[in-house]
Design a protein around this motif. Structure first.
Motif, PDB file in Angstrom:
ATOM      1  N   GLU A 156       0.831  -1.206   0.000  1.00 19.28           N
ATOM      2  CA  GLU A 156       0.000   0.000   0.000  1.00 19.28           C
ATOM      3  C   GLU A 156       0.866   1.258   0.000  1.00 19.28           C
ATOM      4  N   VAL A 157       0.437   2.229  -0.767  1.00 17.14           N
ATOM      5  CA  VAL A 157       1.102   3.523  -0.824  1.00 17.14           C
ATOM      6  C   VAL A 157       0.414   4.459   0.169  1.00 17.14           C
ATOM      7  N   THR A 158       1.198   5.160   0.963  1.00 19.93           N
ATOM      8  CA  THR A 158       0.673   6.164   1.892  1.00 19.93           C
ATOM      9  C   THR A 158       0.779   7.528   1.225  1.00 19.93           C
ATOM     10  N   ILE A 159      -0.306   8.278   1.262  1.00 16.47           N
ATOM     11  CA  ILE A 159      -0.315   9.633   0.717  1.00 16.47           C
ATOM     12  C   ILE A 159       0.045  10.602   1.839  1.00 16.47           C
ATOM     13  N   VAL A 160       1.102  11.365   1.634  1.00 17.72           N
ATOM     14  CA  VAL A 160       1.530  12.383   2.586  1.00 17.72           C
ATOM     15  C   VAL A 160       1.040  13.720   2.037  1.00 17.72           C
ATOM     16  N   MET A 161       0.067  14.327   2.723  1.00 18.52           N
ATOM     17  CA  MET A 161      -0.518  15.581   2.269  1.00 18.52           C
ATOM     18  C   MET A 161       0.041  16.725   3.107  1.00 18.52           C
ATOM     19  N   VAL A 162       0.769  17.630   2.447  1.00 20.85           N
ATOM     20  CA  VAL A 162       1.352  18.782   3.126  1.00 20.85           C
ATOM     21  C   VAL A 162       0.570  20.007   2.662  1.00 20.85           C
ATOM     22  N   GLU A 163      -0.390  20.419   3.494  1.00 24.96           N
ATOM     23  CA  GLU A 163      -1.331  21.490   3.147  1.00 24.96           C
ATOM     24  C   GLU A 163      -1.727  22.203   4.431  1.00 24.96           C
ATOM     25  N   ALA A 179      -7.430  20.959   2.668  1.00 25.26           N
ATOM     26  CA  ALA A 179      -7.038  19.587   3.016  1.00 25.26           C
ATOM     27  C   ALA A 179      -8.260  18.667   3.067  1.00 25.26           C
ATOM     28  N   ARG A 180      -9.339  19.144   3.680  1.00 26.00           N
ATOM     29  CA  ARG A 180     -10.570  18.332   3.753  1.00 26.00           C
ATOM     30  C   ARG A 180     -11.139  18.069   2.361  1.00 26.00           C
ATOM     31  N   LEU A 181     -11.155  19.097   1.527  1.00 25.71           N
ATOM     32  CA  LEU A 181     -11.680  18.962   0.170  1.00 25.71           C
ATOM     33  C   LEU A 181     -10.823  17.987  -0.651  1.00 25.71           C
ATOM     34  N   ILE A 182      -9.521  18.088  -0.509  1.00 29.19           N
ATOM     35  CA  ILE A 182      -8.618  17.185  -1.222  1.00 29.19           C
ATOM     36  C   ILE A 182      -8.896  15.745  -0.804  1.00 29.19           C
ATOM     37  N   GLU A 183      -8.946  15.499   0.497  1.00 30.18           N
ATOM     38  CA  GLU A 183      -9.176  14.133   0.970  1.00 30.18           C
ATOM     39  C   GLU A 183     -10.539  13.617   0.517  1.00 30.18           C
ATOM     40  N   LYS A 184     -11.564  14.439   0.628  1.00 28.16           N
ATOM     41  CA  LYS A 184     -12.920  14.025   0.244  1.00 28.16           C
ATOM     42  C   LYS A 184     -12.967  13.580  -1.218  1.00 28.16           C
ATOM     43  N   ASN A 185     -12.315  14.347  -2.085  1.00 29.93           N
ATOM     44  CA  ASN A 185     -12.373  14.029  -3.505  1.00 29.93           C
ATOM     45  C   ASN A 185     -11.455  12.877  -3.897  1.00 29.93           C
ATOM     46  N   ILE A 186     -10.379  12.684  -3.166  1.00 35.23           N
ATOM     47  CA  ILE A 186      -9.548  11.501  -3.394  1.00 35.23           C
ATOM     48  C   ILE A 186     -10.364  10.264  -3.036  1.00 35.23           C
ATOM     49  N   VAL A 223     -10.048   6.072  -4.127  1.00 34.37           N
ATOM     50  CA  VAL A 223      -8.708   5.845  -3.581  1.00 34.37           C
ATOM     51  C   VAL A 223      -8.838   5.807  -2.058  1.00 34.37           C
ATOM     52  N   HIS A 224      -8.528   4.660  -1.461  1.00 37.78           N
ATOM     53  CA  HIS A 224      -8.726   4.492  -0.024  1.00 37.78           C
ATOM     54  C   HIS A 224      -7.426   4.327   0.745  1.00 37.78           C
ATOM     55  N   ASN A 225      -6.321   4.731   0.143  1.00 33.70           N
ATOM     56  CA  ASN A 225      -5.037   4.656   0.820  1.00 33.70           C
ATOM     57  C   ASN A 225      -5.020   5.587   2.029  1.00 33.70           C
ATOM     58  N   GLU A 226      -4.157   5.253   2.978  1.00 35.54           N
ATOM     59  CA  GLU A 226      -3.990   6.115   4.144  1.00 35.54           C
ATOM     60  C   GLU A 226      -3.488   7.477   3.689  1.00 35.54           C
ATOM     61  N   ILE A 227      -4.076   8.532   4.233  1.00 32.21           N
ATOM     62  CA  ILE A 227      -3.623   9.902   3.982  1.00 32.21           C
ATOM     63  C   ILE A 227      -3.160  10.471   5.313  1.00 32.21           C
ATOM     64  N   ILE A 228      -1.899  10.877   5.362  1.00 32.38           N
ATOM     65  CA  ILE A 228      -1.351  11.477   6.576  1.00 32.38           C
ATOM     66  C   ILE A 228      -1.171  12.970   6.311  1.00 32.38           C
ATOM     67  N   ILE A 235      -9.657  19.090  -7.881  1.00 32.49           N
ATOM     68  CA  ILE A 235      -9.381  18.052  -6.889  1.00 32.49           C
ATOM     69  C   ILE A 235     -10.076  16.747  -7.261  1.00 32.49           C
ATOM     70  N   ARG A 236     -11.279  16.827  -7.821  1.00 30.54           N
ATOM     71  CA  ARG A 236     -11.951  15.605  -8.307  1.00 30.54           C
ATOM     72  C   ARG A 236     -11.084  14.924  -9.359  1.00 30.54           C
ATOM     73  N   GLN A 237     -10.519  15.721 -10.264  1.00 39.36           N
ATOM     74  CA  GLN A 237      -9.654  15.163 -11.308  1.00 39.36           C
ATOM     75  C   GLN A 237      -8.385  14.567 -10.697  1.00 39.36           C
ATOM     76  N   LEU A 238      -7.861  15.216  -9.654  1.00 38.64           N
ATOM     77  CA  LEU A 238      -6.694  14.671  -8.966  1.00 38.64           C
ATOM     78  C   LEU A 238      -7.027  13.303  -8.376  1.00 38.64           C
ATOM     79  N   GLY A 239      -8.204  13.169  -7.778  1.00 36.64           N
ATOM     80  CA  GLY A 239      -8.628  11.886  -7.231  1.00 36.64           C
ATOM     81  C   GLY A 239      -8.676  10.820  -8.305  1.00 36.64           C
ATOM     82  N   LEU A 240      -9.201  11.158  -9.473  1.00 32.30           N
ATOM     83  CA  LEU A 240      -9.238  10.189 -10.581  1.00 32.30           C
ATOM     84  C   LEU A 240      -7.827   9.844 -11.041  1.00 32.30           C
TER      85      LEU A 240
END
Length: 145
Positions: free
Chosen positions: A7-14, A20-27, A32-37, A132-137
């Motif tokens: 599994e790949v962990t997503i490290v979000m620096v925001e 940050a909430r919007l990014i995670e929601k759309n991912i 994409v259900h990987n861990e986001i830290i 952000i929706r496109q980023l999630g895709l």
């Protein structure tokens, strides 16, 4: 999202909590259900990515994807990008720049330093949400080395 079966962990620096909430929601919405830290500053993000000694050995055996804002309270995202991409243990990690900065020289500098993708966050909310929706895709089909 997996790399070599792990599994790949997503490290979000925001630093903007709303972004940050919007990014995670759309991912998540893209499946994409990987861990986001999440990290709201560069220092704590670098502590996690490179280790507190900054040797990069903390990254050995971990599969990370870094989602990076350039405008942070304690340092620039450029500083983080440069440290990650010049470290032999982390230089292979994919880095996606996601920021409001659309200066051509800044974009070129990020790519020159090794950024894999540069996405400009639109200031208008609906355009930002769409980006952000496109980023999630994009994350849903991304292959991480």
């Amino acid at each position: 999202m997996k790399a070599l079966g792990k599994e790949v962990t997503i490290v979000m620096v925001e630093d903007d909590e709303g972004h940050a909430r919007l990014i995670e929601k759309n991912i998540r919405r893209a499946g994409v259900h990987n861990e986001i830290i999440p990290f709201a500053d560069g220092t704590s993000a670098l502590d996690f990515i490179l280790g507190t000694d900054r040797s990069g050995e903390a990254a050995i055996g971990r599969y990370l994807l870094i989602l990076l804002d350039l405008n942070l309270p304690d340092m620039t995202g450029i500083d983080i990008l440069e440290r990650v991409k010049t470290n032999p243990h982390t230089k292979h990690l994919p880095v996606v720049i996601l920021t409001t900065t659309d200066d051509e020289a800044e974009i070129k500098r990020c790519y020159d330093l090794g950024a894999n993708v540069y996405i400009t966050k639109p200031v208008e909310y609906e355009s930002f949400a769409n980006a952000i929706r496109q980023l999630g895709l994009f994350f849903a089909v991304l292959q991480v080395p």
